[in-house]
Design a protein around this motif. Structure first.
Motif: not given
Length: 116
Positions: A3, A8, A11, A91, A94, A97
């Motif tokens: 990523i 980033a 997302f 994954d 994310r 995040i």
């Protein structure tokens, strides 16, 4: 697949109540309703981005995946963690995040600064 900053940000912007903005003069993603940044470029922009997240989670992330989640002395003791772009687990990145988003979204709005 890793990523990078653009992934980033994309997302983070897919999460509710978010906008691309700045924090300390650098690109960041903020919560619109409270004006607080949760994803930011940080001081290590070439290798990592930063996330605002509670201190317990910071410690857990550094212990369980130090190759991805880390801090420089600048961030120690502060509710934020650096995330390396070359993480082998996008994954999980994310998911963290999203957790950062939820944690920051629950905070009160930023108080306006007094003008001098």
């Amino acid at each position: 697949m890793t990523i990078d900053w653009d992934a980033a940000v994309a997302f983070a912007l897919s999460l509710p109540d978010t906008e691309l903005s700045t924090s300390y003069g650098s690109p960041a993603v903020k919560i619109v309703s409270n004006g607080r940044a949760f994803l930011f470029t940080g001081r290590e922009g070439q290798s990592s981005f930063g996330l605002a997240i509670d201190l317990d989670t910071v410690e857990m992330l550094k212990e369980t995946d130090p190759d991805t989640f880390w801090q420089t002395p600048h961030y120690e003791g502060w509710p934020g963690v650096l995330v390396r772009y070359d993480s082998p687990d996008p994954d999980r990145v994310r998911a963290i995040i999203a957790r950062s988003h939820d944690w920051v979204a629950a905070k009160k709005p930023v108080k306006p600064r007094k003008k001098k």
